[in-house]
Design an enzyme around this catalytic site. Structure first.
Site, PDB file in Angstrom:
ATOM      1  N   SER A 190       2.107  25.121  46.203  1.00 50.78           N
ATOM      2  CA  SER A 190       2.405  24.660  44.851  1.00 50.78           C
ATOM      3  C   SER A 190       2.489  25.766  43.812  1.00 50.78           C
ATOM      4  O   SER A 190       3.195  25.638  42.824  1.00 50.78           O
ATOM      5  CB  SER A 190       1.371  23.628  44.396  1.00 50.78           C
ATOM      6  OG  SER A 190       1.418  22.517  45.244  1.00 50.78           O
ATOM      7  N   THR A 191       1.774  26.858  44.008  1.00 51.18           N
ATOM      8  CA  THR A 191       1.787  27.931  43.010  1.00 51.18           C
ATOM      9  C   THR A 191       1.990  29.269  43.691  1.00 51.18           C
ATOM     10  O   THR A 191       1.787  29.410  44.908  1.00 51.18           O
ATOM     11  CB  THR A 191       0.463  27.984  42.221  1.00 51.18           C
ATOM     12  OG1 THR A 191      -0.590  28.345  43.121  1.00 51.18           O
ATOM     13  CG2 THR A 191       0.148  26.660  41.549  1.00 51.18           C
TER      14      THR A 191
END
Length: 193
Positions: free
Chosen positions: A9-10
């Site tokens: 996600s990041t």
């Protein structure tokens, strides 16, 4: 051919666990995405899907790496199925190239449809209850009756345009036309002789 897709996600997260599992599963190519699952535009997923041919399988570590919602997951699986491409999820042990895997996805699809129906029913019931309490839904009108009367009075002067009246009332001209269909011509027709 097995094609792997890994997503974190990041930028700070490390996809090593997913990559190790995908390599161990025998994936020849692995595409890695660093993006939120809610993001619709995922270039690495598009590239992975573009590299797949009929008879190939897309492999993910977990289903939530492929899609953020059940609806999005079902849409992706339907796309794969329409192209005769399978989906393997290593953690959930789901393989849509088998009868059991297809059954699980049909159950997921039915659950997703059931969930959407319940949400629609709840929304409708909430709106009905609000109406019964006298609440009116939607956006409030941008012009009150006194504003429309003022606009008509201003428009009775042939030197004032619809755009000027709209500017004075702090609305778009289209809003004024919506409240006074026909514009200045409609006012003249309704004026007493």
């Amino acid at each position: 051919m097995l094609v792997g897709y890994a997503r974190v996600s990041t930028q700070d997260q490390n996809p090593a666990l997913q990559l190790d599992a995908l390599k161990a599963a025998g994936c020849e190519n692995v595409f890695v995405e660093k993006a939120s699952g809610a993001q619709r535009d995922r270039p690495e997923l598009s590239a992975a899907l573009g590299s797949l041919r009929a008879g190939d399988s897309l492999v993910v570590w977990k289903l939530d790496r492929l899609a953020r919602s059940l609806k999005q997951l079902i849409e992706t699986v339907e796309l794969l199925e329409s192209r005769s491409i399978g989906l393997l999820s290593l953690t959930e042990a789901i393989d849509t190239t088998t009868a059991g895997g297809k059954l699980i996805f049909h159950v997921f699809g039915a659950l997703a449809e059931f969930e959407r129906s319940i949400i629609r029913e709840r929304t409708k019931a909430g709106l009905d209850a609000a109406r019964a309490r006298g609440k009116k839904g939607g956006r409030p009108p941008s012009l009150a009756a006194k504003d429309i009367a003022a606009a008509k009075a201003m428009l009775s002067d042939p030197d004032i345009t619809m755009e000027e009246v709209a500017r004075r009332l702090h609305v778009a001209p289209s809003t004024l036309y919506r409240h006074i269909p026909g514009g200045r011509g409609a006012i003249r027709e309704t004026e007493p002789c």
